[in-house]
Design a protein around this motif. Structure first.
Motif, short mmCIF file in Angstrom:
data_model
loop_
_atom_site.label_atom_id
_atom_site.label_comp_id
_atom_site.label_asym_id
_atom_site.label_seq_id
_atom_site.Cartn_x
_atom_site.Cartn_y
_atom_site.Cartn_z
N GLU A 1 0.83 -1.20 0.00
CA GLU A 1 0.00 0.00 0.00
C GLU A 1 0.87 1.25 0.00
O GLU A 1 0.61 2.21 -0.73
N PHE A 2 1.91 1.25 0.82
CA PHE A 2 2.79 2.41 0.86
C PHE A 2 3.52 2.58 -0.48
O PHE A 2 3.66 3.69 -0.98
N GLN A 3 3.96 1.49 -1.05
CA GLN A 3 4.73 1.54 -2.30
C GLN A 3 3.86 1.97 -3.48
O GLN A 3 4.32 2.71 -4.35
N GLN A 4 2.63 1.55 -3.50
CA GLN A 4 1.80 1.72 -4.69
C GLN A 4 0.85 2.92 -4.62
O GLN A 4 0.47 3.46 -5.66
N ALA A 5 0.46 3.33 -3.41
CA ALA A 5 -0.56 4.37 -3.29
C ALA A 5 0.06 5.72 -2.97
O ALA A 5 1.21 5.83 -2.53
N ASP A 6 -0.71 6.77 -3.20
CA ASP A 6 -0.27 8.13 -2.88
C ASP A 6 -0.75 8.51 -1.48
O ASP A 6 -1.79 8.04 -1.01
N GLY A 7 0.00 9.38 -0.82
CA GLY A 7 -0.45 9.97 0.43
C GLY A 7 -0.49 9.05 1.62
O GLY A 7 -1.25 9.29 2.57
N VAL A 8 0.31 7.98 1.62
CA VAL A 8 0.32 7.04 2.74
C VAL A 8 1.51 7.35 3.65
O VAL A 8 2.63 7.54 3.19
N VAL A 9 1.24 7.39 4.95
CA VAL A 9 2.30 7.55 5.95
C VAL A 9 2.49 6.20 6.65
O VAL A 9 1.54 5.66 7.22
N VAL A 10 3.69 5.66 6.58
CA VAL A 10 3.97 4.40 7.26
C VAL A 10 4.76 4.70 8.53
O VAL A 10 5.72 5.47 8.51
N VAL A 11 4.30 4.15 9.65
CA VAL A 11 4.98 4.30 10.94
C VAL A 11 5.64 2.96 11.23
O VAL A 11 4.94 1.95 11.41
N ALA A 12 6.96 2.94 11.25
CA ALA A 12 7.66 1.65 11.22
C ALA A 12 8.84 1.61 12.18
O ALA A 12 9.35 2.65 12.61
N THR A 13 9.25 0.41 12.49
CA THR A 13 10.51 0.20 13.18
C THR A 13 11.62 0.27 12.13
O THR A 13 11.36 0.38 10.93
N ILE A 14 12.87 0.16 12.58
CA ILE A 14 13.99 0.32 11.66
C ILE A 14 14.06 -0.78 10.61
O ILE A 14 14.84 -0.69 9.67
N ALA A 15 13.23 -1.82 10.77
CA ALA A 15 13.23 -2.91 9.79
C ALA A 15 12.67 -2.45 8.45
O ALA A 15 12.86 -3.11 7.43
N PHE A 16 11.98 -1.32 8.44
CA PHE A 16 11.32 -0.88 7.21
C PHE A 16 12.24 -0.02 6.36
O PHE A 16 12.99 0.80 6.89
N GLY A 17 12.14 -0.18 5.05
CA GLY A 17 12.83 0.73 4.14
C GLY A 17 13.82 0.07 3.21
O GLY A 17 14.06 0.58 2.13
N MET A 18 14.40 -1.04 3.62
CA MET A 18 15.37 -1.71 2.77
C MET A 18 14.66 -2.21 1.51
O MET A 18 13.68 -2.93 1.57
N GLY A 19 15.14 -1.79 0.38
CA GLY A 19 14.55 -2.20 -0.89
C GLY A 19 13.40 -1.33 -1.34
O GLY A 19 12.87 -1.52 -2.44
N ILE A 20 12.99 -0.36 -0.51
CA ILE A 20 11.92 0.55 -0.89
C ILE A 20 12.50 1.66 -1.76
O ILE A 20 13.46 2.32 -1.38
N ASP A 21 11.91 1.87 -2.91
CA ASP A 21 12.38 2.92 -3.81
C ASP A 21 11.18 3.76 -4.25
O ASP A 21 10.73 3.70 -5.37
N LYS A 22 10.65 4.52 -3.32
CA LYS A 22 9.49 5.38 -3.58
C LYS A 22 10.00 6.81 -3.66
O LYS A 22 10.45 7.37 -2.66
N PRO A 23 9.96 7.43 -4.83
CA PRO A 23 10.63 8.73 -4.99
C PRO A 23 9.91 9.91 -4.37
O PRO A 23 10.55 10.92 -4.07
#
Length: 371
Positions: free
Chosen positions: A71-93
């Motif tokens: 949902e975060f990768q594909q949709a607009d206007g999403v705020v993800v609240v995450a631990t440090i495990a999140f983000g590796m491999g994410i390429d959302k400009p």
């Protein structure tokens, strides 16, 4: 980027995070938190004020976690609240902000995490929320661990570097890159460059700290130096006979917290440094030596002394949203196109901004709507 760090915010679940997120509601962002419970609490708080916020952490059901990432990768206007495990491999400009609701794990992790904002070249914000309780908790983790003494000193050094960045009296970009051995010019895009902190001539205070460092052979960190200057007779002070030093008690006019802040500001300003070849011993740099001899001044931040917003320089405004200035019909068309783009992205399980086919299909959809 607009770099900002805030100290002393206790209601960090709502107040501090809103500081970063509220001005850009409807945009994509990442909020990092230190625990699974806090990710869910902050996501709930952001959702209650109108954000499309979702939690992400390792304790979630794998299927739900994957759905949230998609949902975060594909949709607009999403705020993800995450631990440090999140983000590796994410390429959302189009991530417009990265907020740390707690002190990051390290300066290296912080550098990597804020790099996930603004990859499309448009302005983005970063905000780090922290307090003395963060530092005390992290230091307790280090001391209570079963790591060997050498490893504990490395972790203590990494913590000092991170907090020095947060309390830096000079441009945050300059301070951040200096931690990696890179020289740079002031960025003009951080809270320090924007003039949001009160500064004072801290030569006398710097001389007291550096004198205490020299008299203790550079073997102690900010907490111990603060205890020496304030005359706090701790067990460590007694054990090392540091109550006999000339600098013991010479800084009773300030609190231990203020002296710890000044120590870290001297580190961030490259007045003092650690000799990694000598077990991390603190030493004065040539610039620090000149200040100690009274041959130069140094501007330091007043602890907790952020200027009122009216006194700070005006920030560079964020460009207007894509729908600003459009007619009602045009805004409806824009919303329909974005919805169609999201529909295509979900069908392809791809980010909405990436596929070239999206462009042609959106154009066809645009033609149909215009007819």
């Amino acid at each position: 980027f607009f770099f900002q760090a805030e100290d002393g915010i206790r209601d960090r679940d709502v107040t501090g995070v809103q500081t970063c997120a509220l001005p850009i509601c409807g945009e994509s962002g990442i909020v990092y938190a230190s625990s699974r419970k806090r990710t869910e609490k902050i996501a709930e708080a952001l959702s209650s004020i109108g954000h499309r916020a979702i939690a992400y952490h390792a304790g979630m059901d794998a299927e739900l976690r994957t759905a949230h990432q998609d949902e975060f990768q594909q949709a607009d206007g999403v705020v993800v609240v995450a631990t440090i495990a999140f983000g590796m491999g994410i390429d959302k400009p189009d991530v417009r902000f990265v907020c740390h609701a707690d002190l990051p794990q390290s300066i290296e992790a912080y550098y990597q995490e804020i790099g996930r904002a603004g990859r499309d070249g448009l302005p983005a914000d970063t905000l780090t929320l922290w307090g003395e309780d963060d530092i005390a908790w992290r230091r307790k983790q280090i001391y209570d661990s079963e790591a060997p003494p050498e490893r504990k000193r490395v972790e203590e050094r990494r913590l000092e570097e991170l907090v020095a960045l947060a309390e830096s009296p000079r441009c945050r970009r300059v301070t951040l890159l200096a931690a990696f051995g890179e020289a740079s010019q002031p960025c003009g895009n951080c809270d320090v460059c924007a003039g949001e902190f009160k500064l004072f001539n801290g030569r006398i205070e710097a001389q007291k700290v550096m004198s205490a460092i020299l008299r203790t052979s550079g073997r102690f960190f900010s907490q111990h130096i603060a205890n020496i200057l304030t005359g706090n007779l701790t067990e460590s002070i007694k054990r090392h006979a540091h109550d006999r030093l000339k600098t013991f008690g010479v800084g009773k006019d300030r609190t231990p917290q203020e002296w710890r802040s000044i120590f870290r500001q001297l580190h961030a300003s490259e007045m003092i440094e650690q000799d990694l070849a000598d077990e991390g011993r603190w030493r004065l740099t040539p610039a620090g030596d000149r200040v100690l001899r009274g041959e130069g001044d140094i501007a330091l931040r007043v602890d907790g002394g952020a200027k009122p917003k009216a006194e700070a320089q005006e920030r560079v405004p964020v460009p207007p949203r894509a729908t600003e200035g459009l007619t009602v019909d045009a805004q409806n068309l824009f919303a329909a196109l974005k919805a169609k783009r999201l529909e295509i992205a979900r069908a392809e399980r791809a980010p909405a901004y990436r596929s070239e086919e999206h462009t042609s299909e959106l154009q066809s959809h645009h033609d149909l709507v215009c007819r």
